[in-house]
Design an enzyme around this catalytic site. Structure first.
Site, PDB file in Angstrom:
ATOM      1  N   ASP A   1       1.140  -1.364   0.165  1.00 28.51           N
ATOM      2  CA  ASP A   1       0.222   0.281   0.040  1.00 28.51           C
ATOM      3  C   ASP A   1       0.735   1.249   0.053  1.00 28.51           C
ATOM      4  O   ASP A   1       2.361   1.152   0.709  1.00 28.51           O
ATOM      5  CB  ASP A   1      -1.084   0.459   1.372  1.00 28.51           C
ATOM      6  CG  ASP A   1      -1.824  -1.024   1.273  1.00 28.51           C
ATOM      7  OD1 ASP A   1      -2.811  -1.628   0.117  1.00 28.51           O
ATOM      8  OD2 ASP A   1      -2.868  -1.108   2.275  1.00 28.51           O
ATOM      9  N   ASP A   2       0.745   2.319  -0.205  1.00 28.95           N
ATOM     10  CA  ASP A   2       0.650   3.554  -0.185  1.00 28.95           C
ATOM     11  C   ASP A   2       1.965   3.621  -1.214  1.00 28.95           C
ATOM     12  O   ASP A   2       2.765   4.335  -0.962  1.00 28.95           O
ATOM     13  CB  ASP A   2       1.199   4.171   1.348  1.00 28.95           C
ATOM     14  CG  ASP A   2       0.078   3.527   2.582  1.00 28.95           C
ATOM     15  OD1 ASP A   2      -0.885   3.853   2.044  1.00 28.95           O
ATOM     16  OD2 ASP A   2       1.008   3.439   3.775  1.00 28.95           O
TER      17      ASP A   2
ATOM     18  N   HIS B   1      -7.418   3.861   0.986  1.00 28.63           N
ATOM     19  CA  HIS B   1      -6.527   3.996   2.088  1.00 28.63           C
ATOM     20  C   HIS B   1      -6.938   4.360   3.036  1.00 28.63           C
ATOM     21  O   HIS B   1      -8.181   5.385   4.088  1.00 28.63           O
ATOM     22  CB  HIS B   1      -5.795   5.621   1.728  1.00 28.63           C
ATOM     23  CG  HIS B   1      -4.690   6.447   2.036  1.00 28.63           C
ATOM     24  ND1 HIS B   1      -3.578   5.176   2.722  1.00 28.63           N
ATOM     25  CD2 HIS B   1      -4.676   7.743   2.791  1.00 28.63           C
ATOM     26  CE1 HIS B   1      -2.703   6.271   3.016  1.00 28.63           C
ATOM     27  NE2 HIS B   1      -2.991   7.324   3.518  1.00 28.63           N
TER      28      HIS B   1
END
Length: 310
Positions: free
Chosen positions: A13-14, A134
């Protein structure tokens, strides 16, 4: 369990948050430890991340962000219910508070989600095969409906539903964090019908809350996978197990590896947060690339893949 084929998507993620997070995620991919990434298009290093994904042929989807930093939709950057007094998104908890008070305009939520899909397309040259949220904003009340509409409109098939088997037995998770996780779980249960009605799919099993940050270890990942598979099989009707299709179980393991962010570089408009500056990002990276984790995948007939392989 040996007969069972497990398809494991390990999602970093991110991606796009900062150059150091990007580099860490790429290093994990090249080591065979991460098989898929989720891009923050409002991240300060999003364009760089998209280039890296293209260069290394990394499967990439969209990490929709309504809680950290600045919107990508021009119209919403100045005057919008999605922003606080400082002109940034309300934050992980602030977003939830504003939502519960009825302060968020859902047409603006939809506008921003669509703008993020469009920017993703612009950066990568294709639509995202999967799209999640998110800080798990995509399963929140009201938002879940708008999110599902956007996925259906763009023909994005896959998402994430963060219900983690065995979460309740994880006594190492501090109570305040567990409360947040249980909130995410309840929101996820309430989202299943909405996503199903819109023809959206997700892997059989989700893992990632119990194995995050300092709690990540090779043994912890193993027990999380084993627990999840056992629970999944116990719930499957016995007749279903005879068909070849049901001999395959799909799992998404959510991870957040990286080299810790160094301020002022990074973030989504407000600079990098504590989460991204933490040593725990490096701990995840170092755990994921351990050879014993990789060899365990092989012995257990676990195949790493991405959403487009499902």
């Amino acid at each position: 369990l040996r007969m069972l084929q497990v398809k494991l998507i390990v999602t970093g993620d991110d991606f796009g948050y900062c150059p150091r997070r990007n580099q860490g995620i790429v290093d994990c991919f090249l080591a065979g430890a991460v098989s898929n990434v989720s891009l923050l298009v409002n991240g300060s290093a999003a364009a760089d991340a998209a280039k890296l994904a293209r260069r290394y042929n990394i499967p990439i989807g969209l990490h929709a962000n309504l809680s950290e930093g600045s919107p990508v939709c021009e119209v919403l950057k100045t005057n919008s219910s999605l922003l606080n007094q400082d002109g940034f998104f309300h934050g992980k908890m602030g977003f939830r508070t504003a939502l519960s008070k009825g302060l968020l305009n859902m047409s603006e939520v939809k506008q921003e989600l669509k703008a993020q899909v469009e920017l993703f397309h612009e950066l990568t040259g294709h639509l995202p095969p999967h799209m999640d949220g998110h800080q798990h904003i995509h399963v929140l009340p009201e938002v879940r409906h708008v999110f599902a509409e956007v996925l259906e409109e763009y023909g994005i098939t896959y998402t994430r539903v963060p219900v983690e088997p065995g979460l309740h037995n994880c006594d190492w998770i501090p109570p305040s964090l567990m409360d947040f996780y249980l909130g995410v779980e309840e929101d996820s249960f309430n989202t299943v019908d909405v996503f199903t009605r819109h023809g959206i799919r997700w892997p059989d099993i989700y893992i990632g809350l119990s194995t995050m940050g300092k709690n990540m270890s090779v043994s912890n990942i193993w027990s999380a996978i084993d627990t999840a598979i056992m629970e999944f099989l116990s719930k499957a009707p016995s007749s279903a197990q005879l068909t070849p299709q049901s001999r395959t179980v799909t799992i998404e393991l959510m991870v957040h590896p990286g080299y810790p962010s160094v301020p002022p570089v990074g973030g989504c408009g407000e600079g990098p947060d504590d989460f991204s500056q933490s040593w725990e990002r490096l701990h995840e990276l170092q755990t994921l690339i351990k050879p014993e984790l990789q060899s365990h995948y092989k012995t257990r007939n676990i195949q790493l893949c991405s959403f487009k392989d499902l």
